[in-house]
Design a protein around this motif. Sequence first.
Motif, mmCIF file in Angstrom:
data_model
loop_
_atom_site.group_PDB
_atom_site.id
_atom_site.type_symbol
_atom_site.label_atom_id
_atom_site.label_comp_id
_atom_site.label_asym_id
_atom_site.label_seq_id
_atom_site.Cartn_x
_atom_site.Cartn_y
_atom_site.Cartn_z
ATOM 1 N N ASP A 30 0.843 -1.191 0.000
ATOM 2 C CA ASP A 30 0.000 0.000 0.000
ATOM 3 C C ASP A 30 0.883 1.247 0.000
ATOM 4 O OD1 ASP A 30 -2.425 -1.430 2.330
ATOM 5 O OD2 ASP A 30 -2.270 -1.542 0.142
ATOM 6 N N SER A 32 0.874 3.694 2.024
ATOM 7 C CA SER A 32 1.367 3.977 3.377
ATOM 8 C C SER A 32 2.609 3.139 3.697
ATOM 9 C CB SER A 32 0.274 3.715 4.411
ATOM 10 O OG SER A 32 -0.195 2.385 4.301
ATOM 11 N N ASP A 33 2.672 1.921 3.174
ATOM 12 C CA ASP A 33 3.859 1.081 3.385
ATOM 13 C C ASP A 33 5.058 1.675 2.663
ATOM 14 O OD1 ASP A 33 1.696 -1.766 2.941
ATOM 15 O OD2 ASP A 33 2.296 -0.785 4.813
ATOM 16 N N VAL A 35 5.548 4.797 2.068
ATOM 17 C CA VAL A 35 5.978 5.962 2.842
ATOM 18 C C VAL A 35 6.894 5.511 3.982
ATOM 19 C CG1 VAL A 35 5.225 7.846 4.354
ATOM 20 C CG2 VAL A 35 3.919 7.319 2.298
ATOM 21 N N GLU A 36 6.472 4.467 4.688
ATOM 22 C CA GLU A 36 7.302 3.955 5.790
ATOM 23 C C GLU A 36 8.659 3.479 5.269
ATOM 24 O OE1 GLU A 36 5.428 1.117 8.508
ATOM 25 O OE2 GLU A 36 3.469 1.831 7.872
ATOM 26 N N THR B 41 -5.663 12.315 -3.501
ATOM 27 C CA THR B 41 -5.081 11.260 -2.685
ATOM 28 C C THR B 41 -6.213 10.469 -2.024
ATOM 29 O OG1 THR B 41 -4.973 12.676 -0.724
ATOM 30 C CG2 THR B 41 -3.083 12.718 -2.205
ATOM 31 N N THR B 149 7.639 -2.663 7.404
ATOM 32 C CA THR B 149 6.530 -1.700 7.410
ATOM 33 C C THR B 149 5.288 -2.388 7.953
ATOM 34 O OG1 THR B 149 5.610 -2.205 5.220
ATOM 35 C CG2 THR B 149 7.508 -0.716 5.309
#
Lengths: 166, 177
Positions: A30, A32-33, A35-36, B41, B149
């Motif tokens: 994803d 968000s992953d 980004v991490e 987004t 993550t």
Amino acid sequence: MAIAFQMVFNVQDESGKDATFSLFVPTTFDISDYVEAAIGIGEFIDIIVHGRFKSIAELGITVDISALTGNVAELTSDVEEIAAFQFETVEGRPVDVNIPCLDETLVIAATRELDQVNAAIASIIALMETGVTTTGGQMYPCDIGEIDVDNTVYARERSRNSGRAV
Amino acid sequence: MPVSEVVIQEGRCNMALAYTVVFNFVDGKGKESFTKIRVPTGFDISDYIEFGQFVAQEFLDVSTGRITSVSIVVGLDLSTGTFKAVADVLADTFEKALFTFNTVLAGFRSKFKLPTWDESNTIAGTDQIDTADIAVAAFVTAYELGIVTTGGTVRFTDSRDNVADDNDIAREIFRKS
């Protein structure tokens, strides 16, 4: 083989010059992953370089277009002949979309205006004004501040030198 | 800049810095151009891919050119990470470190050049990077093993999605940015 996604970082030196570098990542995570992951690897790199990381990195995602139909350039096609659309956001700001290699049969005779009654032109206008249906919901084109496109200002033929950002 | 209230309704949302979908064209003479559309987004990657595929076909219906590629540019916000606030006085984008890693597929490599390399991490009298240095070793290990993550460990790959395995080359070079 699959095409990996490309993570692009921007580093600035003491004189203000910018340089980028890219790392490739798998396609199965994803946003968000990613980004991490970008923060994680960026912090390791920050320690071993002198430069300053800019606060926004970019993830480049390649879209599979193998299923497109009619995707062949005609001999007479010209990137400098453009279908120029201007839309307005709900806040009145302009959003331009310029499509290269305009099919000139879509221009109203003796004018520069695109035939907005034509189904293909009308479809472009509709997707910009009312969005595209995706699995996750209706996706509305917008400006850089994420303000939705609301109405069409004009749709016309235009000539422009190729290679410029449109 | 004030934080805008986020309103999500059928995909309409108001936050800063939209993503960009880029469509690359070529004409019958081989000249290239592109156009782009910005999108909000908040969607999954698969949704953006659906959008790109749909719009590409719509564009082809009004164009006599060929679409060579479609890509989506997603901004990744690094501001919650720990990074230098200003560049060091010695920072120079021309001074780079070339790293090459073997991948799990023999003969395929992952490589990149890190700009503004800290030359104190280069072995004196050579162009070889000191991979025994603690900070360099930590980076190499992180690249080889990936970053943990929420969604799992993100391993790094080559451009063809072959997972990077072990470090092969690490040396200082000078290249114009």
